[in-house]
Design an enzyme around this catalytic site. Structure first.
Site, PDB file in Angstrom:
ATOM      1  N   PRO A 268       0.806  -1.217   0.000  1.00 34.09           N
ATOM      2  CA  PRO A 268       0.000   0.000   0.000  1.00 34.09           C
ATOM      3  C   PRO A 268       0.844   1.274   0.000  1.00 34.09           C
ATOM      4  O   PRO A 268       1.951   1.287   0.540  1.00 34.09           O
ATOM      5  CB  PRO A 268      -0.767  -0.100   1.329  1.00 34.09           C
ATOM      6  N   GLY A 269       0.332   2.306  -0.620  1.00 30.52           N
ATOM      7  CA  GLY A 269       0.896   3.643  -0.482  1.00 30.52           C
ATOM      8  C   GLY A 269      -0.128   4.485   0.259  1.00 30.52           C
ATOM      9  O   GLY A 269      -0.024   4.758   1.454  1.00 30.52           O
ATOM     10  N   CYS A 339      -1.572  31.908 -10.789  1.00 30.73           N
ATOM     11  CA  CYS A 339      -2.097  32.590 -11.962  1.00 30.73           C
ATOM     12  C   CYS A 339      -2.561  31.567 -12.969  1.00 30.73           C
ATOM     13  O   CYS A 339      -1.943  31.376 -14.026  1.00 30.73           O
ATOM     14  CB  CYS A 339      -1.030  33.498 -12.548  1.00 30.73           C
TER      15      CYS A 339
HETATM   16  C1  LIG Z   1       1.532   3.370  -6.713  1.00 33.00           C
HETATM   17  C2  LIG Z   1       1.845   1.953  -6.470  1.00 33.00           C
HETATM   18  C3  LIG Z   1       1.398   1.316  -5.307  1.00 33.00           C
HETATM   19  C4  LIG Z   1       0.585   2.009  -4.256  1.00 33.00           C
HETATM   20  O1  LIG Z   1      -0.665   2.375  -4.690  1.00 33.00           O
HETATM   21  P1  LIG Z   1      -1.713   2.960  -3.629  1.00 33.00           P
HETATM   22  O2  LIG Z   1      -2.953   3.096  -4.395  1.00 33.00           O
HETATM   23  O3  LIG Z   1      -1.171   4.241  -3.146  1.00 33.00           O
HETATM   24  O4  LIG Z   1      -1.832   1.937  -2.546  1.00 33.00           O
HETATM   25  C5  LIG Z   1       1.756   0.006  -5.111  1.00 33.00           C
HETATM   26  N1  LIG Z   1       2.511  -0.653  -6.013  1.00 33.00           N
HETATM   27  C6  LIG Z   1       2.960  -0.084  -7.137  1.00 33.00           C
HETATM   28  C7  LIG Z   1       3.800  -0.857  -8.068  1.00 33.00           C
HETATM   29  C8  LIG Z   1       2.632   1.235  -7.408  1.00 33.00           C
HETATM   30  O5  LIG Z   1       3.064   1.796  -8.537  1.00 33.00           O
END
Ligand SMILES: *Cc1c(COP(=O)(O)O)cnc(C)c1O
Length: 422
Positions: A268-269, A339
């Protein structure tokens, strides 16, 4: 484990127990703050998975990476810069995976130098890695032929997507891996960002089919990222128990087929950091334009680009200076100082300006863009000659500066005026 939807308040006096007035007195505006307790809670939510691999592109400040490392999270890097960030934050090389669809030459050299594990998103990467590092083991990122995201721009699967190895090309890739003396030990799919349980779980069966083609060299499978978080009233979290059990069942079937254990990763990110982040801005003008009222801030899309990029919705709250809260609500458009007419935080996909019902506020009050921790500061730019803003980690009742506000020297670093004959 959170399943229910969240409610968002439109008046806020503190973040992580620290009064907004104190944060602003110390760091000014605009400023990003992150509540570390929220990040810790999100890490705990995913404890069932063997490995949590943080996709650092969502929020890559080394202060936050350092804390995630301490919590036992490992990391994904998509560029030389992200590999070096991970190292600077304290990650060891065996806890970093390089994921990409291409190697630029510098990245390939660094992967070789550090012996990094690679998640290959193109057949060409297998060949290039095999030439540089004979005997390497790799993960293959597969495009299963479908994808899903909260926006077309965050969909990372299907024939329109540039990501991953096309699912029908896996056997060719295995031949290529043999030819270049590369062992395929991992399989990975990531179909998009901000998707839903139905689409996320389609990945399980797609991955299982491919895993059986790859066979017994596999030791790791990765569910990818994409877990959504609620950005507005009514949106819900994915049922993580259910999600985990779908993956665990897939993993167990593959373990039976292979006769050895498989490690189950999640990547996850957004999920780990989105809700921890807040962009605090000051309202600098309140003006009428025909039937519309605008709150204009000292923060713009150079600080938070998700609304202009995706039509993304961020919850907004107001913090009245000196605490003189008013409960009177007004419909307003919220914009920034740039702008460019697209510099609007309350817009929908396609750039249509939307109104938001917010507490009445005046110049000098603070406006907080919430759920801004993911794809927030990392997409900030110097457009319009603006200094990128500070980042502050709120942890155990303390404010830690993890990035200072840029200065004019930062703005022109590396620029020079050439000799002139004029
Ligand atoms: C961006 C990305 C993630 C994370 O995605 P999220 O939607 O932020 O959880 C995981 N794996 C890969 C390879 C990514 O490019």
């Amino acid at each position: 484990m959170p399943i229910a939807s969240k409610t968002f308040e439109t008046i806020r006096s503190e973040i992580a127990g620290i009064p907004i007035s104190e944060i602003v007195a110390k760091f000014g505006t605009p400023t990003y703050v992150y509540d570390m307790a929220v990040i810790e809670e999100r890490v705990r939510d995913l404890a069932a998975f063997d490995v949590i691999r943080y996709a650092q592109k969502a929020c890559s400040n080394i202060g936050i990476l350092n804390r995630l490392n301490k919590l036992g999270v490992v990391v994904d890097a998509v560029s030389v810069g992200e590999v070096k960030r991970a190292l600077a934050a304290g990650f060891e090389t065996h806890n970093i995976v390089f994921t990409a669809d291409v190697f630029d030459r510098e990245a390939l050299a660094l992967v070789k130098e550090l012996g990094l594990h690679v998640n290959c998103g193109s057949p060409d990467m297998i060949e290039q890695l095999g030439n540089a590092v004979p005997g390497a083991s790799v993960t293959l990122r597969i495009n299963p032929g479908f994808g899903h995201g909260h926006s077309q721009k965050t969909n990372t699967g299907g024939p329109q997507s540039k990501h991953g190895i096309w699912h029908e090309d896996v056997v060719d890739c295995l031949r290529k891996a043999d030819l270049y003396n590369v062992a395929v030990t991992g399989l990975h799919m990531h179909i998009g960002s901000g998707t839903d349980l139905e689409h996320l779980s389609q990945v399980c069966s797609a991955l299982e089919t491919i895993a059986l083609q790859v066979g017994r060299t596999l030791t790791t499978i990765s569910a990818g990222g994409g877990l959504p978080v609620p950005y507005r009233e009514g949106q819900t979290y994915v049922d993580l128990d259910q999600y985990y059990s779908l993956w665990d069942t897939t993993r167990k079937r593959l373990e039976n087929a292979f006769g050895h254990p498989l490690s189950l990763e999640i990547e996850p990110g957004r999920y780990l950091v989105a809700e921890s982040g807040f962009l605090i801005a000051e309202i600098r003008a309140v003006k009428g334009m025909g039937e519309n009222t605008f709150y204009l801030l000292d923060a713009g899309f150079n600080d938070l680009a998700r609304p202009i990029l995706y039509g993304a919705y961020h919850p907004i709250s107001i913090s009245h200076r000196n605490g003189r809260a008013t409960k009177q609500m007004v419909d307003v458009v919220v914009g920034g100082p740039l702008c460019e007419s697209g510099d609007i935080f309350t817009q929908e996909e396609g750039g249509f300006v939307a109104k938001r019902s917010l507490p009445a506020a005046s110049v000098g009050d603070f406006l907080i863009l919430e759920v801004a921790g993911a794809y927030g500061f990392v997409m900030a730019s110097n457009y319009n000659g603006r200094y990128r803003v500070p980042e502050v980690l709120l942890e155990n009742g303390k404010m830690h500066c993890i990035r200072t506000r840029e200065t004019f020297e930062d703005l022109i670093r590396g620029e020079m005026i050439p000799p002139s004959s004029l």
